[in-house]
Scaffold this motif. Structure first.
Motif, PDB file in Angstrom:
ATOM      1  N   VAL A  29       0.817  -1.215   0.000  1.00 11.42           N
ATOM      2  CA  VAL A  29       0.000   0.000   0.000  1.00 11.42           C
ATOM      3  C   VAL A  29       0.853   1.269   0.000  1.00 11.42           C
ATOM      4  N   ASN A  32       3.177   2.312  -3.031  1.00 11.56           N
ATOM      5  CA  ASN A  32       2.446   2.700  -4.234  1.00 11.56           C
ATOM      6  C   ASN A  32       1.488   3.865  -3.988  1.00 11.56           C
ATOM      7  N   GLU A  33       1.619   4.479  -2.795  1.00  9.74           N
ATOM      8  CA  GLU A  33       0.810   5.638  -2.414  1.00  9.74           C
ATOM      9  C   GLU A  33      -0.688   5.374  -2.572  1.00  9.74           C
ATOM     10  N   LEU A  34      -1.080   4.165  -2.165  1.00 11.82           N
ATOM     11  CA  LEU A  34      -2.499   3.851  -2.105  1.00 11.82           C
ATOM     12  C   LEU A  34      -3.028   4.268  -0.736  1.00 11.82           C
ATOM     13  N   TYR A 112      -0.137  -2.309 -11.241  1.00  8.59           N
ATOM     14  CA  TYR A 112      -1.060  -1.882 -10.195  1.00  8.59           C
ATOM     15  C   TYR A 112      -2.200  -2.875  -9.991  1.00  8.59           C
ATOM     16  N   THR A 116      -2.885  -4.236  -6.357  1.00  9.88           N
ATOM     17  CA  THR A 116      -4.219  -4.092  -5.771  1.00  9.88           C
ATOM     18  C   THR A 116      -4.751  -5.428  -5.282  1.00  9.88           C
ATOM     19  N   LYS A 178      -5.401   6.510  -8.097  1.00 10.27           N
ATOM     20  CA  LYS A 178      -4.992   5.692  -6.961  1.00 10.27           C
ATOM     21  C   LYS A 178      -6.128   5.510  -5.962  1.00 10.27           C
ATOM     22  N   TYR A 181      -8.027   2.597  -7.377  1.00  7.70           N
ATOM     23  CA  TYR A 181      -7.337   1.349  -7.041  1.00  7.70           C
ATOM     24  C   TYR A 181      -7.560   0.993  -5.576  1.00  7.70           C
ATOM     25  N   THR A 182      -7.559   1.994  -4.723  1.00  2.14           N
ATOM     26  CA  THR A 182      -7.743   1.758  -3.292  1.00  2.14           C
ATOM     27  C   THR A 182      -9.124   1.181  -2.998  1.00  2.14           C
ATOM     28  N   VAL A 185      -8.998  -2.353  -3.489  1.00  2.00           N
ATOM     29  CA  VAL A 185      -8.283  -2.998  -2.386  1.00  2.00           C
ATOM     30  C   VAL A 185      -9.208  -3.271  -1.219  1.00  2.00           C
TER      31      VAL A 185
END
Length: 287
Positions: A29, A32-34, A112, A116, A178, A181-182, A185
């Motif tokens: 996390v 990847n600056e999630l 990514y 993820t 992002k 993407y989060t 997650v």
């Protein structure tokens, strides 16, 4: 004087769960600056903005929630919550040391989609283990346990809703790609939490309304070797006396049971539901 009856056998699984969660946070996390949801998400925002390690902010931000949760959960449950948060801060600190010394190289700048996927599975597995053994990691977990206790809603779904709200506010600080993407997650993580807390073994429950209850029950017992419970019933409109059969079977047996019902009681009314964490003879034994 308050007394504690702490289930020490739960400590190692809670430690394991927080270790897995801390690994996923630092390995997938943060590099990847999630984002994450709840109080952990706030800690990540502080980390991205000010560079303060999550191991510190996670502990500090949870102190007020400890004071509130103590009255709601009681001594034993809250003790596990405090321990879960302390373990999380500890393993976050350990991961920071390992990464800082070069012992672990975070997975950054890769696909990514894979990041993820692995982040969601890792975070969800860690939290699921913690929840299954009675602990939490503080933050939104405390709120989720309150709602789960009072309303019976799925903890994974509660945490997903809270996380979406927290992550949505992060649009002010991180790129929208992002954030998207989060959301994936936390969705995957919520499914992993439900999978672990509700039981990895899923079964099917058949509720069957029929006038041929005894022959059908005998056929199920003979062909599937499963127990059947029979309840007396009466149709509200027809006023006819009927009987309701209730039977829990393994998923792979569902097709065979449908065939048995079709042969013995073709006019039966059938309700099929998914059940989890089935305990008893023929399924899992109580831990």
């Amino acid at each position: 004087m308050m007394k504690f009856s702490l289930p020490y056998r739960n400590l190692f699984p809670i430690m394991l769960g927080t270790a897995v969660y801390a690994f996923g946070l630092h390995y997938f996390v943060i590099p990847n600056e999630l984002m994450e949801g709840g109080m952990t998400g706030v800690s990540l925002l502080i980390n991205y903005a000010l560079g303060i390690p999550p191991s510190i902010t996670t502990l500090i931000l949870n102190v007020p929630l400890f004071l509130i949760g103590w009255k709601i959960f009681g001594n034993q449950a809250m003790a596990l919550t405090v321990l879960g948060t302390l373990f999380l801060s500890l393993f976050l600190w350990i991961m920071e040391l390992l990464i800082g010394s070069g012992w672990i190289v975070p997975l950054a700048g890769h696909d990514y989609f894979l990041v993820t996927l692995y982040a969601g599975v890792t975070l969800g597995t860690g939290l699921g283990i913690v929840f299954r053994y009675g602990g939490t990691t503080g933050g939104s977990d405390i709120l989720a346990r309150i709602i789960n206790k009072n309303k019976g809603w799925s903890m994974g779904q509660i945490i997903l809703a809270i996380d979406v709200l927290v992550i949505g506010s992060s649009l002010l600080y991180i790129p929208k790609e992002k954030v998207l993407y989060t959301i994936v997650v936390v969705f995957i993580a919520s499914k992993m939490i439900d999978f672990i807390t509700e039981g990895a073994y899923a079964a099917k429950a058949f509720t069957i309304v029929t006038e041929n209850a005894k022959p059908l029950a005998d056929a199920i017992t003979r062909e599937l070797e499963r127990g059947v419970t029979i309840f007396p019933a009466k149709g509200a409109y027809s006023q006819n006396n009927k009987e309701v059969l209730y039977c829990v079977i393994a998923r792979q047996e569902a097709r065979r049971l449908r065939m048995i019902i079709k042969m013995v009681a073709p006019s039966a009314f059938i309700i099929v539901t998914d059940v989890h964490d089935v305990l008893g003879e023929g399924f899992k034994e109580e831990e």
